[in-house]
Design a protein around this motif. Structure first.
Motif, PDB file in Angstrom:
ATOM      1  N   GLU A 181     -46.262  -0.333  72.628  1.00 27.96           N
ATOM      2  CA  GLU A 181     -45.847   1.064  72.592  1.00 27.96           C
ATOM      3  C   GLU A 181     -45.402   1.462  71.187  1.00 27.96           C
ATOM      4  OE1 GLU A 181     -42.772   4.063  74.984  1.00 27.96           O
ATOM      5  OE2 GLU A 181     -43.152   2.033  75.730  1.00 27.96           O
ATOM      6  N   ALA A 182     -44.769   0.527  70.485  1.00 29.04           N
ATOM      7  CA  ALA A 182     -44.329   0.807  69.114  1.00 29.04           C
ATOM      8  C   ALA A 182     -45.516   1.094  68.199  1.00 29.04           C
ATOM      9  CB  ALA A 182     -43.524  -0.368  68.576  1.00 29.04           C
ATOM     10  N   THR A 183     -46.615   0.366  68.410  1.00 31.53           N
ATOM     11  CA  THR A 183     -47.812   0.583  67.598  1.00 31.53           C
ATOM     12  C   THR A 183     -48.408   1.956  67.879  1.00 31.53           C
ATOM     13  OG1 THR A 183     -48.316  -1.780  67.543  1.00 31.53           O
ATOM     14  CG2 THR A 183     -50.126  -0.273  67.063  1.00 31.53           C
ATOM     15  N   VAL A 184     -48.446   2.330  69.149  1.00 38.52           N
ATOM     16  CA  VAL A 184     -48.952   3.650  69.514  1.00 38.52           C
ATOM     17  C   VAL A 184     -48.095   4.724  68.859  1.00 38.52           C
ATOM     18  CG1 VAL A 184     -49.285   5.278  71.402  1.00 38.52           C
ATOM     19  CG2 VAL A 184     -49.955   2.892  71.687  1.00 38.52           C
ATOM     20  N   LYS A 185     -46.785   4.574  68.953  1.00 40.05           N
ATOM     21  CA  LYS A 185     -45.875   5.559  68.367  1.00 40.05           C
ATOM     22  C   LYS A 185     -46.098   5.692  66.868  1.00 40.05           C
ATOM     23  CE  LYS A 185     -40.962   6.756  68.101  1.00 40.05           C
ATOM     24  NZ  LYS A 185     -39.580   6.346  68.503  1.00 40.05           N
ATOM     25  N   ALA A 186     -46.331   4.561  66.201  1.00 33.45           N
ATOM     26  CA  ALA A 186     -46.565   4.589  64.754  1.00 33.45           C
ATOM     27  C   ALA A 186     -47.856   5.334  64.426  1.00 33.45           C
ATOM     28  CB  ALA A 186     -46.614   3.162  64.213  1.00 33.45           C
ATOM     29  N   HIS A 187     -48.905   5.075  65.213  1.00 36.14           N
ATOM     30  CA  HIS A 187     -50.179   5.772  64.984  1.00 36.14           C
ATOM     31  C   HIS A 187     -50.029   7.277  65.201  1.00 36.14           C
ATOM     32  CE1 HIS A 187     -52.935   2.558  64.098  1.00 36.14           C
ATOM     33  NE2 HIS A 187     -52.623   1.885  65.205  1.00 36.14           N
ATOM     34  N   VAL A 188     -49.303   7.666  66.251  1.00 39.25           N
ATOM     35  CA  VAL A 188     -49.098   9.083  66.529  1.00 39.25           C
ATOM     36  C   VAL A 188     -48.330   9.735  65.381  1.00 39.25           C
ATOM     37  CG1 VAL A 188     -47.941  10.746  68.037  1.00 39.25           C
ATOM     38  CG2 VAL A 188     -49.217   8.843  69.032  1.00 39.25           C
ATOM     39  N   SER A 189     -47.304   9.051  64.892  1.00 36.96           N
ATOM     40  CA  SER A 189     -46.514   9.591  63.786  1.00 36.96           C
ATOM     41  C   SER A 189     -47.370   9.786  62.538  1.00 36.96           C
ATOM     42  CB  SER A 189     -45.343   8.655  63.464  1.00 36.96           C
ATOM     43  OG  SER A 189     -44.437   8.593  64.553  1.00 36.96           O
ATOM     44  N   ARG A 190     -48.244   8.819  62.252  1.00 36.66           N
ATOM     45  CA  ARG A 190     -49.114   8.951  61.077  1.00 36.66           C
ATOM     46  C   ARG A 190     -50.092  10.099  61.260  1.00 36.66           C
ATOM     47  NH1 ARG A 190     -48.655   3.196  60.788  1.00 36.66           N
ATOM     48  NH2 ARG A 190     -50.491   2.903  62.112  1.00 36.66           N
ATOM     49  N   ALA A 191     -50.619  10.251  62.478  1.00 38.62           N
ATOM     50  CA  ALA A 191     -51.557  11.343  62.745  1.00 38.62           C
ATOM     51  C   ALA A 191     -50.871  12.695  62.579  1.00 38.62           C
ATOM     52  CB  ALA A 191     -52.133  11.207  64.157  1.00 38.62           C
ATOM     53  N   LEU A 192     -49.643  12.813  63.083  1.00 38.65           N
ATOM     54  CA  LEU A 192     -48.890  14.054  62.925  1.00 38.65           C
ATOM     55  C   LEU A 192     -48.711  14.396  61.446  1.00 38.65           C
ATOM     56  CD1 LEU A 192     -46.129  13.511  65.643  1.00 38.65           C
ATOM     57  CD2 LEU A 192     -47.809  15.360  65.656  1.00 38.65           C
ATOM     58  N   ALA A 193     -48.383  13.387  60.635  1.00 36.42           N
ATOM     59  CA  ALA A 193     -48.161  13.618  59.212  1.00 36.42           C
ATOM     60  C   ALA A 193     -49.452  14.014  58.506  1.00 36.42           C
ATOM     61  CB  ALA A 193     -47.574  12.356  58.575  1.00 36.42           C
ATOM     62  N   LYS A 194     -50.537  13.304  58.807  1.00 39.76           N
ATOM     63  CA  LYS A 194     -51.815  13.590  58.155  1.00 39.76           C
ATOM     64  C   LYS A 194     -52.316  14.991  58.485  1.00 39.76           C
ATOM     65  CE  LYS A 194     -53.782   8.915  57.783  1.00 39.76           C
ATOM     66  NZ  LYS A 194     -54.910   8.046  58.221  1.00 39.76           N
ATOM     67  N   LEU A 195     -52.105  15.404  59.721  1.00 39.91           N
ATOM     68  CA  LEU A 195     -52.640  16.689  60.184  1.00 39.91           C
ATOM     69  C   LEU A 195     -51.644  17.834  60.006  1.00 39.91           C
ATOM     70  CD1 LEU A 195     -54.292  15.327  63.439  1.00 39.91           C
ATOM     71  CD2 LEU A 195     -55.463  15.984  61.331  1.00 39.91           C
ATOM     72  N   HIS A 196     -50.455  17.512  59.488  1.00 37.39           N
ATOM     73  CA  HIS A 196     -49.407  18.523  59.319  1.00 37.39           C
ATOM     74  C   HIS A 196     -49.136  19.247  60.637  1.00 37.39           C
ATOM     75  CE1 HIS A 196     -49.713  17.842  55.019  1.00 37.39           C
ATOM     76  NE2 HIS A 196     -51.009  18.043  55.094  1.00 37.39           N
ATOM     77  N   ALA A 197     -49.107  18.467  61.716  1.00 34.59           N
ATOM     78  CA  ALA A 197     -48.850  19.005  63.054  1.00 34.59           C
ATOM     79  C   ALA A 197     -47.377  18.818  63.393  1.00 34.59           C
ATOM     80  CB  ALA A 197     -49.719  18.300  64.096  1.00 34.59           C
ATOM     81  N   GLY A 198     -46.809  19.806  64.070  1.00 33.65           N
ATOM     82  CA  GLY A 198     -45.387  19.755  64.381  1.00 33.65           C
ATOM     83  C   GLY A 198     -45.042  18.874  65.566  1.00 33.65           C
ATOM     84  N   ASN A 199     -45.970  18.705  66.501  1.00 35.59           N
ATOM     85  CA  ASN A 199     -45.689  17.916  67.690  1.00 35.59           C
ATOM     86  C   ASN A 199     -46.990  17.524  68.392  1.00 35.59           C
ATOM     87  OD1 ASN A 199     -46.482  20.162  69.446  1.00 35.59           O
ATOM     88  ND2 ASN A 199     -44.551  21.097  68.815  1.00 35.59           N
ATOM     89  N   ARG A 200     -46.859  16.803  69.510  1.00 31.70           N
ATOM     90  CA  ARG A 200     -48.019  16.278  70.216  1.00 31.70           C
ATOM     91  C   ARG A 200     -48.861  17.389  70.855  1.00 31.70           C
ATOM     92  NH1 ARG A 200     -46.883  10.547  71.744  1.00 31.70           N
ATOM     93  NH2 ARG A 200     -48.163  10.816  73.617  1.00 31.70           N
ATOM     94  N   VAL A 201     -48.212  18.482  71.215  1.00 32.03           N
ATOM     95  CA  VAL A 201     -48.963  19.594  71.785  1.00 32.03           C
ATOM     96  C   VAL A 201     -49.969  20.120  70.767  1.00 32.03           C
ATOM     97  CG1 VAL A 201     -48.819  21.924  72.721  1.00 32.03           C
ATOM     98  CG2 VAL A 201     -47.099  20.237  73.332  1.00 32.03           C
ATOM     99  N   GLN A 202     -49.533  20.257  69.524  1.00 30.29           N
ATOM    100  CA  GLN A 202     -50.432  20.754  68.490  1.00 30.29           C
ATOM    101  C   GLN A 202     -51.565  19.761  68.224  1.00 30.29           C
ATOM    102  OE1 GLN A 202     -47.867  21.773  65.204  1.00 30.29           O
ATOM    103  NE2 GLN A 202     -47.242  23.699  66.147  1.00 30.29           N
ATOM    104  N   LEU A 203     -51.283  18.463  68.330  1.00 32.62           N
ATOM    105  CA  LEU A 203     -52.353  17.467  68.235  1.00 32.62           C
ATOM    106  C   LEU A 203     -53.379  17.686  69.343  1.00 32.62           C
ATOM    107  CD1 LEU A 203     -50.630  14.009  67.543  1.00 32.62           C
ATOM    108  CD2 LEU A 203     -51.891  15.453  65.935  1.00 32.62           C
ATOM    109  N   ALA A 204     -52.889  17.892  70.553  1.00 29.75           N
ATOM    110  CA  ALA A 204     -53.781  18.062  71.698  1.00 29.75           C
ATOM    111  C   ALA A 204     -54.646  19.303  71.551  1.00 29.75           C
ATOM    112  CB  ALA A 204     -52.964  18.137  72.989  1.00 29.75           C
TER     113      ALA A 204
END
Length: 213
Positions: A181-204
């Motif tokens: 789960e920690a690895t998933v969280k890290a990947h999500v955090s990196r994706a948010l930063a790369k995409l300049h997205a504020g949260n998971r909803v914006q990723l979706a």
């Protein structure tokens, strides 16, 4: 203790929501408002963890004020009477983390507040996934722009972001992809930063815009 502000133009609805939320030992309602102006004032002054914000209200409605309430710091959940509202996706794009129907069962309402306060988006409910899928504005130009943004992700990050768009939480993604789960969280955090997205909803929404599901 999770601090919540309830915003709805109907006093009876506010009273009902307060009663439901304060029945939970870990949630307290620190303020109420009947319109968007009051919502912003409460958010700025009280600094709650979560604001439950009605979509449609007289004067300044929830949709209009959502970006300013989000900017004030709290997590925002939109409240609506209808399971599909053509305007709610605009609030999600502005940074709101989901929405609930006003007839949501009490236990689910409290659970939703806890989920959002913990930093997770309200993507799990079927109604949220349907709204994002139905109203995320697509078309060739938007699709191509979304795909260009997603091209900055690694293959693994893209796989995980697609699972986020399906409404899965970190634990579910970890089980599905056989990783921690920690690895998933890290990947999500990196994706948010790369995409300049504020949260998971914006990723979706971005994934749906790119038509990658």
């Amino acid at each position: 203790m999770i601090r919540v502000v309830v915003v709805d133009d109907e006093q009876l609805v506010r009273a009902g929501l307060r009663l439901i939320l304060e029945a939970a030992e870990d949630i307290t309602v620190v303020g109420e408002a009947g319109d968007g102006a009051g919502a912003l004032e409460q958010a700025q002054r009280l600094r709650p963890d979560v604001v439950l914000l009605d979509v449609r209200m007289p004067g300044i409605d929830g949709l209009t004020v959502a970006p300013e309430v989000v900017a004030a710091g709290p997590k925002v959940i939109m409240l609506t009477t209808f399971d599909l509202d053509e305007y709610v996706h605009r609030a999600l794009r502005a940074g709101a983390v989901g929405f609930l129907l006003k007839d949501t069962p009490p236990r689910e309402l409290a659970a939703a507040v806890r989920t959002v306060a913990a930093g997770n988006a309200m993507l799990a409910p079927t109604v949220t996934r349907r709204l994002i899928s139905s109203f995320a504005e697509r078309g060739p130009a938007r699709r191509d722009a979304a795909r260009e943004r997603l091209a900055s992700l690694t293959e693994r990050e893209l796989v995980i972001v697609r699972e986020v768009a399906r409404g899965l939480g970190n634990a579910e993604i970890a089980r599905r992809l056989t990783m921690s789960e920690a690895t998933v969280k890290a990947h999500v955090s990196r994706a948010l930063a790369k995409l300049h997205a504020g949260n998971r909803v914006q990723l979706a929404i971005l994934v749906h815009d790119a038509d990658l599901l």
